[in-house]
Design a protein around this motif. Structure first.
Motif, short mmCIF file in Angstrom:
data_model
loop_
_atom_site.label_atom_id
_atom_site.label_comp_id
_atom_site.label_asym_id
_atom_site.label_seq_id
_atom_site.Cartn_x
_atom_site.Cartn_y
_atom_site.Cartn_z
N CYS A 206 0.77 -1.02 0.04
CA CYS A 206 -0.03 0.06 -0.11
C CYS A 206 0.96 1.38 0.02
N PRO A 207 0.59 2.17 -0.70
CA PRO A 207 1.41 3.42 -1.07
C PRO A 207 1.13 4.22 0.24
N ARG A 208 2.18 5.02 0.43
CA ARG A 208 1.88 6.01 1.60
C ARG A 208 0.84 7.40 0.98
N LEU A 209 0.16 7.94 1.86
CA LEU A 209 -0.71 8.90 1.36
C LEU A 209 -0.17 10.45 1.70
N VAL A 210 -0.13 11.23 0.53
CA VAL A 210 0.33 12.65 0.49
C VAL A 210 -0.69 13.44 -0.14
N TRP A 211 -0.46 14.88 0.13
CA TRP A 211 -1.68 15.85 -0.37
C TRP A 211 -1.07 16.41 -1.74
N PRO A 212 -1.92 16.55 -2.72
CA PRO A 212 -1.48 16.93 -4.14
C PRO A 212 -0.31 17.94 -4.19
N SER A 213 -0.23 18.86 -3.02
CA SER A 213 1.04 20.04 -3.14
C SER A 213 1.86 19.55 -2.45
N ASP A 214 2.17 18.22 -1.79
CA ASP A 214 3.26 17.89 -1.08
C ASP A 214 4.26 17.63 -2.01
N VAL A 215 5.57 18.07 -1.45
CA VAL A 215 6.84 17.47 -2.07
C VAL A 215 7.04 16.11 -1.81
N VAL A 216 7.19 15.01 -2.82
CA VAL A 216 7.24 13.73 -2.60
C VAL A 216 8.88 13.14 -2.60
N GLY A 217 9.68 14.03 -3.51
CA GLY A 217 10.91 13.48 -3.54
C GLY A 217 11.61 14.41 -4.60
N LEU A 218 12.87 13.87 -4.86
CA LEU A 218 13.64 14.78 -5.90
C LEU A 218 13.84 13.76 -6.96
N VAL A 219 14.14 14.74 -8.20
CA VAL A 219 14.31 14.02 -9.46
C VAL A 219 15.72 13.10 -9.21
N HIS A 220 15.63 11.89 -9.53
CA HIS A 220 17.24 11.14 -9.32
C HIS A 220 17.98 11.08 -10.79
N ALA A 221 19.03 10.77 -10.74
CA ALA A 221 19.90 10.92 -12.23
C ALA A 221 19.53 10.08 -13.42
N ASP A 222 18.79 8.94 -13.15
CA ASP A 222 18.29 8.19 -14.34
C ASP A 222 17.01 9.04 -15.03
N ALA A 223 16.09 9.73 -14.09
CA ALA A 223 15.03 10.30 -14.59
C ALA A 223 15.51 11.53 -15.10
N SER A 224 16.54 12.24 -14.71
CA SER A 224 17.18 13.40 -15.10
C SER A 224 17.58 13.32 -16.40
N GLU A 225 18.31 12.19 -16.81
CA GLU A 225 19.00 11.84 -18.00
C GLU A 225 17.64 11.70 -19.17
#
Length: 492
Positions: A206-225
């Motif tokens: 089950c995923p953790r719940l967040v609100w739509p305006s919450d920062v959930v993480g940072l772009v990692h290297a593979d996604a950046s590429e």
């Protein structure tokens, strides 16, 4: 200078915007696409080849337009929903994503889960009954009909949470999307319904719940590429596109109603307190600890586009001119726009379109006007249900690509009696995503509203009596033909 990237994966296209913290749009990008409908009642998307690929492409194009003196301070992505993306431990989709209420394959699972948990209990917990819109029955459908895929899956995502995971590696679900994953979420408590969740999800995490305006993480290297976004760019959760679109035009206060003209029509009214109607959907809102009442049709712009294709090479502007030249009421031609079944208010996947009153004197323009009016009659029926609540609609804000059609917007106002406010900026959900990114990263205050209004669409009193008579006839079309239509639906 800090800039925000907002992207949305819609039914007919993916869009992206590059925006300043004060709402000025510096660049836009769009990629058109088509969803897959491999069988009657099915609606699917290849999450990796379409959604992720288009996000990467649009992101690269937008980042390429960032001035050297500026930087991308945040990104947010929304998408069609609720959708179901089942992935393995390597974040590989194991089957095409099953889309929202236009995919009605799980009707048997809707019935079985309703019987298991109880109709009244489901309505009291989630604020709505199970329907083709709900994610829980779709998970159940995969478990029963594709057991090998279900066994291989480890996690389940919506459209925006899948992209958030691709960007950051984080496993989240925003509260609003979760509130459409019935019967897995309690709208009253803003939390997962743990006992029902365990029954439906089985071994799935089950995923953790967040609100739509919450920062959930940072772009990692593979996604950046792959996206061009700088490593470490904050990623904001986002949500279902219709709700992000409502947020983009300031539909945030009790009594505000967003009316979205898209491939389908979608309505969102902000609520002050919890209430439910079996024919509508009560959900979590975009802002923390808020509630909304929603409804959606199965066709709208998709039906207009279908009619356009039937006409061959005629420019769309010519068709609009022909429809505008036809008198209001289409000279006695009525259309029931259930060409892909219907969601609100009948929730009938076997519903079909009906053309009534057609004669040899009717032409192409009549068909187009009658289609716009048929959609508008459906919206009036839904708005009357909104009116049955004890929180009246105070203002109606029209959004989406369809607001460019004056015939359509005027028909909606004339038939419903609602004045519509049309914003200057009608880019849609991606613009709302950029605002969510700005709020989530702290660049602007949470109550920031970028909305300015272009014009109002006011009901034409001269058409009121005529449309009232036609509406009463239109209301009889579905119940009068349902038995025959259901018999025909078995053929395709």
């Amino acid at each position: 200078m800090d800039l925000l990237v907002g992207m949305d994966m819609g039914t007919a296209s993916s869009k992206g915007v590059l925006v300043t913290p004060d709402g000025v749009v510096l660049a836009t990008e769009q990629i058109d696409h088509q969803i897959s409908m491999p069988r009657p009642g099915w609606a699917e998307v290849d999450a990796e080849k379409m959604w992720w690929s288009e996000v990467c492409s649009i992101s690269k194009r937008l980042v390429a337009q960032v001035p050297r003196s500026a930087n991308v301070a945040g990104v947010c992505v929304s998408g069609v929903g609720p959708a179901l993306v089942l992935c393995d431990s390597e974040l590989r989709p194991l089957r095409p994503a099953i889309l929202y209420g236009i995919d009605s394959r799980a009707s048997a699972e809707v019935a079985s889960l309703t019987e298991l948990f109880g109709e009244k209990a489901i309505l009291d917990c989630g604020g709505k009954l199970l329907s083709s819109q709900a994610v829980g029955p779709k998970i159940e459908w995969v478990r029963i009909h594709e057991p090998e895929i279900f066994a291989a899956a480890t996690r389940w995502y919506g459209s925006n949470s899948y992209i958030a995971a691709k960007l950051t590696g984080e496993y989240i679900q925003d509260h609003h999307t979760a509130s459409q994953c019935d019967p897995l979420y309690s709208v009253r408590d803003f939390s997962w319904k743990s006992d029902w969740l365990d029954r439906v999800l089985g071994h799935l995490e089950c995923p953790r719940l967040v609100w739509p305006s919450d920062v959930v993480g940072l772009v990692h290297a593979d996604a950046s590429e792959q996206t061009g976004l700088p490593v470490g760019t904050p990623v904001v959760a986002g949500t279902v596109d219709a709700f992000s679109e409502g947020f983009s035009v300031g539909a945030r206060h009790p009594g505000d109603l967003m009316l979205m003209y898209g491939s389908t029509m979608f309505l969102v009214q902000i609520l002050e307190k919890f209430q439910s109607n079996p024919a509508l959907w009560t959900t979590a809102g975009v802002q923390k600890d808020t509630l909304a009442l929603a409804a959606g049709t199965s066709t709208a712009g998709s039906l207009i586009e279908w009619l356009h294709k039937l006409t061959g090479d005629v420019p769309f502007e010519q068709l609009l001119a022909e429809a505008a030249a036809v008198p209001a009421g289409a000279e006695g031609l009525l259309i029931l726009p259930y060409f892909a079944g219907e969601r609100t208010p009948v929730f009938d996947p076997k519903a079909r379109g009906v053309v009534a009153g057609l004669s040899l004197r009717h032409g192409r323009g009549h068909l187009f006007r009658a289609t716009y009016e048929g959609i508008a009659f459906g919206i009036r029926q839904i708005l009357e249900m909104f009116g049955d609540t004890d929180e009246p609609v105070r203002r109606t804000i029209a959004v989406g690509g369809g607001v460019k059609s004056r015939v359509w917007t005027q028909a909606i106002s004339d038939i419903t009696g609602h004045t519509q406010l049309v914003p200057t900026q009608t880019i849609g959900a991606s613009y709302g995503d950029a605002l969510l990114a700005a709020i989530g990263t702290g660049l602007v205050a949470p109550d920031t509203d970028w909305t300015t209004l272009s014009h109002e669409v006011v009901p034409n009193a001269a058409n009121r009596a005529m449309y009232e008579d036609l509406y009463q006839t239109w209301l009889t079309l579905y119940p009068s033909t349902r038995e025959q239509i259901h018999a025909l639906a078995q053929f395709g």
